[in-house]
Write an enzyme that holds these catalytic residues in place. Sequence first.
Site, mmCIF file in Angstrom:
data_model
loop_
_atom_site.group_PDB
_atom_site.id
_atom_site.type_symbol
_atom_site.label_atom_id
_atom_site.label_comp_id
_atom_site.label_asym_id
_atom_site.label_seq_id
_atom_site.Cartn_x
_atom_site.Cartn_y
_atom_site.Cartn_z
ATOM 1 N N ASP A 101 6.338 -8.785 1.569
ATOM 2 C CA ASP A 101 5.663 -7.481 1.856
ATOM 3 C C ASP A 101 4.592 -7.365 0.683
ATOM 4 O O ASP A 101 3.534 -6.684 0.639
ATOM 5 C CB ASP A 101 6.196 -6.236 1.818
ATOM 6 C CG ASP A 101 7.091 -6.080 0.826
ATOM 7 O OD1 ASP A 101 8.156 -6.867 0.467
ATOM 8 O OD2 ASP A 101 6.985 -5.060 0.371
ATOM 9 N N ASN A 102 4.768 -8.328 -0.410
ATOM 10 C CA ASN A 102 3.859 -8.140 -1.525
ATOM 11 C C ASN A 102 2.880 -9.385 -1.655
ATOM 12 O O ASN A 102 2.664 -9.942 -2.720
ATOM 13 C CB ASN A 102 4.376 -7.903 -2.844
ATOM 14 C CG ASN A 102 5.131 -6.484 -2.892
ATOM 15 O OD1 ASN A 102 4.831 -5.850 -2.332
ATOM 16 N ND2 ASN A 102 6.194 -6.508 -3.666
ATOM 17 N N GLY A 150 6.222 9.390 -1.801
ATOM 18 C CA GLY A 150 5.058 9.092 -1.474
ATOM 19 C C GLY A 150 4.164 9.227 -2.709
ATOM 20 O O GLY A 150 2.971 9.045 -2.603
HETATM 21 P P1 AMP Z 1 7.063 -1.784 -3.319
HETATM 22 O O1 AMP Z 1 8.277 -2.158 -4.360
HETATM 23 O O2 AMP Z 1 5.820 -1.039 -4.186
HETATM 24 O O3 AMP Z 1 6.301 -3.243 -3.086
HETATM 25 O O4 AMP Z 1 7.382 -0.916 -2.315
HETATM 26 C C1 AMP Z 1 8.334 -1.390 -1.406
HETATM 27 C C2 AMP Z 1 8.315 -0.381 -0.138
HETATM 28 O O5 AMP Z 1 8.576 0.941 -0.531
HETATM 29 C C3 AMP Z 1 6.924 -0.079 0.583
HETATM 30 O O6 AMP Z 1 7.132 0.048 1.949
HETATM 31 C C4 AMP Z 1 6.464 1.250 -0.343
HETATM 32 O O7 AMP Z 1 5.645 1.873 0.490
HETATM 33 C C5 AMP Z 1 7.752 1.898 -0.410
HETATM 34 N N1 AMP Z 1 7.847 2.796 -1.555
HETATM 35 C C6 AMP Z 1 7.859 2.439 -2.810
HETATM 36 N N2 AMP Z 1 7.570 3.642 -3.692
HETATM 37 C C7 AMP Z 1 7.581 4.708 -2.847
HETATM 38 C C8 AMP Z 1 7.601 6.316 -3.011
HETATM 39 N N3 AMP Z 1 7.411 6.628 -4.375
HETATM 40 N N4 AMP Z 1 7.591 6.880 -1.716
HETATM 41 C C9 AMP Z 1 7.628 6.300 -0.574
HETATM 42 N N5 AMP Z 1 7.657 4.948 -0.342
HETATM 43 C C10 AMP Z 1 7.610 4.177 -1.588
HETATM 44 MG MG MG Z 2 4.731 -3.545 -2.029
#
Ligand code: AMP
Ligand code: MG
Length: 521
Positions: A280-281, A150
């Site tokens: 999701d982005n 998180g």
């Molecule tokens: P992202 O690669 O930032 O688009 O994230 C993809 C997914 O992974 C999303 O659901 C984020 O909330 C989750 N996520 C990314 N980094 C973390 C982290 N450090 N802790 C918890 N969830 C994460």
């Molecule tokens: Mg994301």
Amino acid sequence: MQFTQNKRTSPPSPCRAGGGMVNESPMPLTITFDNSYARLPERFAARVAPTKVREPRIIKVNYPLAELLGLDPAQLDSPEGAQILAGNVVSEGAASIALAYAGHQFGGFSPQLGDGRAILLGEVLATDGTRKDIQLKGAGPTPFSRRGDGRAALGPVLREYIVSEAMAALGVPTTRSLAAVATGETVVREQRLPGAVLTRVAASHMRVGTFEFFAARDDREALSMLTSYALARHYPLSAEKHDSAQNEALRLLECVVEAQATLVARWLGIGFVHGVMNTDNTAISGETIDYGPCAFLDEYDPNKTFSSIDHGGRYAFGNQPRVAQWNLARFAETLLPLIADEEDEAARLATERLQRFPGVFEAARARVMSAKLGLVSEREEDALLVADLLQRLAANDVDYTVFFRSLCAAAEDRAADVQTAALFTSPNAFHEWAAPWRRRLASDERTPQARAQAMRRENPAFIPRNHRIEQAIAAGGRGDFRPFETLVRLLARPFDDQPELAELANPPLPDERVQQTFCGT
Ligand code: AMP
Ligand code: MG
């Protein structure tokens, strides 16, 4: 849903934050939230409080953005503000929710992603009348965290701050950064890194993946609510601009196709590589969102990828329009049940809207490129001029940003041709192209001075160069935020020559080149 009719359910309550600290400012720090997403049914989000951090310390508060949001920047930029921006104190009236969403990542579907490390404090009405989400990124675990902690590391937080604010100044729709706060804690990635929290401001945090979340659960009611909500929030005038007789889902699809096509055209104009264009982005608002392994082209190369995990070049610079359309197809699929009762009819209607993407994109790109070339009118044959130029830039390893800025000077005075041509491994490659370009310019009525001036508003002198970002991050890790500050200040005015910082316009030296970028999660 009409946002203009939103009544605050309770009077805005001032929040006196600070966790027992002495508040020396005369007025308490007040954030007046006006939350709407949190009023959607429970399954749209999880209510969760940020996890407190040990020692919040402000790295940066974005004063102009704070003012736009109607917040007092000086109050945010205080120990009391740090408590709020780190999530240690949650203002009264905040929603404090983690949003549910799914997503296609590199083509594979995950039915449950969600805000795993971001917490939406709530929405505010900005002084320009727009509704903005205020979100803490890196605020601790949520029910969507899966195995993640998180948290966010300092480096990615600084990167997102620099790049998102630069994008805004470059005129590209984007989420923004209100603040960066150090947590005083470490996060464990491949190594131990200093932790930080970014305060992200967005038109909203609805993604294509939000629709996919409910589609995967056959939750037609939620899809319908989300559609109405998204239209009212982001495309309130669409009933006038688009065929108002058609159903809401089709209208939303049209709006998002247009917004995404225009957005990607803007990216291509400045050499931006998002790096992780998963669904999701992909924001429903049409803003650039989720700055992870993003980067900017130095020399022009349509096949360029930077991200360490993009092995197949799925998200390569020149592939971005195609991926955007692919993402929109996933979006359209979620809307099918709302578009028509009969499956074939729904698919036919949705496909027709999706097929508009290439046309809208090409038109948007033509506008972007002709402005970069200094053209006023737009003609069909200009596409050839652009294609020929790009091919020459690629073949001659020409820096994308330096070239177009240099072209502004050439448009004003032919004497600058020599320096522009010198950017090419074979200078004739420029001269051969410049002749038809000049003939084309001559058919537009504009003085060379006026043309050059207009071109300098389209072709930035400065972009967030990958190597400069890395240098700012490295210094930040040592507690020296001066390079970060310099970059932020520089990139607030990317179209202005800033002679004292001219070296920051330069491409990297061979040993400064950034070969790879990382997600940094
Ligand atoms: P992202 O690669 O930032 O688009 O994230 C993809 C997914 O992974 C999303 O659901 C984020 O909330 C989750 N996520 C990314 N980094 C973390 C982290 N450090 N802790 C918890 N969830 C994460
Ligand atoms: Mg994301």
